[in-house]
Design an enzyme around this catalytic site. Structure first.
Site, mmCIF file in Angstrom:
data_model
loop_
_atom_site.group_PDB
_atom_site.id
_atom_site.type_symbol
_atom_site.label_atom_id
_atom_site.label_comp_id
_atom_site.label_asym_id
_atom_site.label_seq_id
_atom_site.Cartn_x
_atom_site.Cartn_y
_atom_site.Cartn_z
ATOM 1 N N ASP A 82 20.554 -5.893 9.490
ATOM 2 C CA ASP A 82 19.468 -5.187 8.804
ATOM 3 C C ASP A 82 18.843 -4.078 9.664
ATOM 4 O O ASP A 82 18.796 -4.182 10.884
ATOM 5 C CB ASP A 82 18.381 -6.186 8.375
ATOM 6 N N HIS A 347 12.257 4.688 8.320
ATOM 7 C CA HIS A 347 12.319 3.755 7.204
ATOM 8 C C HIS A 347 12.002 4.431 5.880
ATOM 9 O O HIS A 347 11.512 5.542 5.841
ATOM 10 C CB HIS A 347 11.360 2.588 7.449
#
Ligand SMILES: [Zn+2]
Ligand SMILES: [Zn+2]
Length: 665
Positions: A82, A347
């Protein structure tokens, strides 16, 4: 045979990625963490730069061997865990343990789509040392706090208890709130509203106005008789329109979800607790079978604190809004939302991966909870790129003698983003929304200054001031975020952990500290005020962010932390004594008084003459066991899986229940 090996942490994710990459890539899963600090030892060398010693998690040796075998003869090894610090650290540990010295590259992507995965492989890179250090720093800090604090809890309260660094701050907020509630005394007050109408108009023109001021002072009515006497005075007075204020108001669309806001809204709108929300979001992210080409990742990565949206996704959603809602709903330029200072810019917000996959189109493939969360994420993203809603707010001052009434109304001029985001029924409304709805319900007819109004009724109503509300998953996460404690990866585990340890129970959605929770909290506040200080914890989070950016060394944080911590520890170790809670009950074997003790499994009564007399008794709730004819009573118990009620006839009767049956008779 494929030339490339790709390692991810979950089997579903492996399947989704494998389909995208095709035959040249073999994608395998590490089945979660395989390496961690040892379970029973500190695993940190406090003398030597806090170096951690990692071990293979018991039961994971087989997977390790499998991964090694898979790697044989492969030209390239990629690690695609991840895209956050934890993922970076897991990947790096796999590399260190299995492929030391070999060329292993890191790929990271925020959504599992062909485009994002292809881009990630084009940009395969070395591991990010700073991100890994930040994660190691967090892990070592948490380990030291947990490892050293827990034995103190055993010494004073009960064996088997444990305390975590950030969780303890969460517990502290909940315990302090509960004490405020306990101390609170409600006071009575009254409100008076007038039901008014336009006398010369036929048909319905009733509307409400609230008494706001008496002789220009804020109306404060404490007792029923005062309210009655005001109503008596008002009965035959003239109600005259003094002033009419109309203002146009805009309500701006909210940002697309980040972890904290998604958890809050999923609680408010769907009643999902934070852990449940994250579990479902992970399923949507990792991929779901949706018929044709399986499985497909449906949303972007669910652990994020950035509201940024990829440029291509903005283009797609704008096109979709124009097509589905009309050009009027589309702002001239895309809406831009500012990230918090600490947010990681790389992000992205949580949004659907494919705007063309509407919630309706997925109804046959997703389960009920998945579809509801997907719908929330989908509509929130649509809304975030739409125009603001516009209202016309009307506020009318009405004077009757020395009493000033105000009628508020609100009229929707343009739906804007509400066209997308209001579709989902809110189960628990926010206060602000409540007020808006009340105003919208009150239809104030067209009025003129100086106009006289008819009085239909005066309605006095009794109220009481309310204590601050208990925290819910939603409001606790909001508080943690506002205080700067916790990060996208930690909000849900904080709540999960304090409930698992039975320091807090979730009752009808609200977090209630238990007696045990108060005890643990009081001990920590007394001996480790700094470690569980809100500001201090926020500061550490900021410093960990600096480590991730490469501007601070994690060893420095650990050094700064350890010395004062060690001092508090030594003091606590020397001063903490077991607490004895006496009762007025006597031992039925030796006649000495019974005392309350805490064991691994909960609270019980023990003879004060222990160990000479080993008599002990359970403390029952007084509620009968759920099994007919058992005759036992339910007792509070704790286990590794959290709190429950068990039967006093255990092991003969194995009845258990999560909550006490309502009927206590
Ligand atoms: Zn005894
Ligand atoms: Zn029973």
């Amino acid at each position: 045979m494929s030339k490339n090996l790709v390692i991810v942490e979950s089997p579903t994710k492996a399947k989704t990625i494998s389909k995208i990459l095709g035959d040249d890539f073999r994608v395998v899963s590490s089945m979660g963490h395989i390496i961690d600090l040892p379970a029973k030892k500190l695993g940190v060398d406090v003398e030597d730069k806090f170096k951690p010693t990692y071990v293979v998690i018991p039961g994971k040796k087989k997977i390790l061997a499998q991964l090694k075998k898979e790697a044989k003869g492969k030209e390239n090894i990629y690690i695609a865990t991840d895209p956050d610090r934890e993922g970076e650290a897991i990947g790096w540990q796999i590399k260190e343990k299995l492929f030391k010295g070999k060329n292993v590259l890191r790929v990271s992507f925020h959504e599992i789509t062909p485009h994002a995965v292809a881009e990630a492989f084009k940009n395969a890179r070395e591991f990010d040392r700073h991100m890994i250090e930040a994660q190691v720093g967090r892990r070592v800090l948490d380990r030291m706090v947990g490892y050293f604090l827990s034995p103190l809890l055993w010494k004073k309260i009960a064996r088997g208890l444990s305390a975590g660094r950030v969780q303890s701050v969460g517990l502290r907020l909940i315990a302090e709130r509960e004490r405020q509630i306990q101390k609170f005394t409600a006071s009575e007050y009254w409100e008076i509203s007038a039901e008014l109408f336009k006398p010369k108009v036929s048909g319905e023109s009733n509307f409400c106005a609230k008494l706001e001021k008496i002789e220009n002072q804020k109306a404060e009515i404490k007792r029923n008789q005062d309210a009655q006497s005001i109503c008596d005075q008002l009965k035959d007075k003239e109600f005259k329109v003094l002033e009419i204020k109309k203002t146009e108001k805009k309500r701006y669309p909210p940002a697309p979800f980040i972890t904290s806001t998604m958890q809050q809204e999923a609680f408010n709108k769907l009643r999902f607790n934070a852990s449940k929300t994250m579990l479902i979001a992970q399923q949507l992210y990792e991929g779901i079978d949706i018929g044709e080409d399986n499985p497909v990742g449906l949303i972007t990565y669910m652990r994020t604190d950035s509201p940024n949206v990829a440029a291509e996704a903005i283009l797609e959603v704008r096109e979709h809004i124009g097509r589905s809602f009309g050009k009027d709903f589309l702002p001239e330029k895309p809406n831009v939302f500012k990230a918090k200072k600490s947010a990681q810019e790389a992000h992205e917000a949580i949004r659907p991966s494919y705007i063309c996959r509407s919630p309706e189109s997925l109804k046959d493939f997703l389960n009920h909870d998945q579809i509801r969360l997907y719908e929330l994420i989908y509509n929130r993203f649509l809304a975030s790129q739409m125009k603001p809603a516009e209202f016309l707010a009307t506020s009318v001052d009405i004077l009757a003698d020395k009493y000033l009434f105000v009628a508020n109304g609100s009229h929707l001029l343009f739906e804007g983003f509400l066209a997308a985001y209001n579709k989902i029924q809110t189960e628990e409304k926010e206060e602000e929304e409540d007020e808006d709805k009340e105003k919208a319900k009150n239809v104030v007819p067209p009025l003129e200054q100086g106009e006289l109004l008819g009085l239909k009724a005066l309605n006095p109503s009794q109220h009481f001031t309310k204590p601050p509300p208990r925290f819910s998953d939603s409001s606790l996460i909001k508080a943690l975020e506002e205080e700067g404690i916790g990060r996208p990866s930690t909000y849900a585990p904080i709540i999960y952990t304090i409930i698992l340890r039975d320091y807090v129970r979730r009752i009808r959605g609200y977090l209630n500290p238990t007696e045990l929770g108060f005890k643990v909290n009081d001990l920590l506040v007394e001996y480790f005020p700094k470690i569980i200080d809100v500001k201090f914890t926020a500061l550490i989070e900021e410093k960990l962010d600096e480590v991730a950016e490469g501007t601070l060394s994690h060893v420095k944080i650990l050094e700064d932390f350890y010395l004062p911590f060690k001092e508090s520890l030594d003091f606590a170790q020397a001063n903490i004594v077991k607490e004895v809670v006496t009762t007025d009950q006597l031992c039925d074997k030796c006649g000495k008084p019974l005392i309350v003790k805490w064991g691994r499994r909960g609270k019980f009564l023990s003879c004060s003459a222990f160990p000479e007399c080993k008599n002990s008794k359970s403390i029952t709730s007084g509620v009968k066991c759920g099994i007919e004819n058992c005759g036992g009573e339910l007792i509070e118990r704790r286990s590794k899986r959290g709190f429950f009620y068990g039967c006093s006839n255990f092991p003969k009767c194995t009845f258990t229940s999560r909550d006490l049956p309502e009927d206590k008779e």
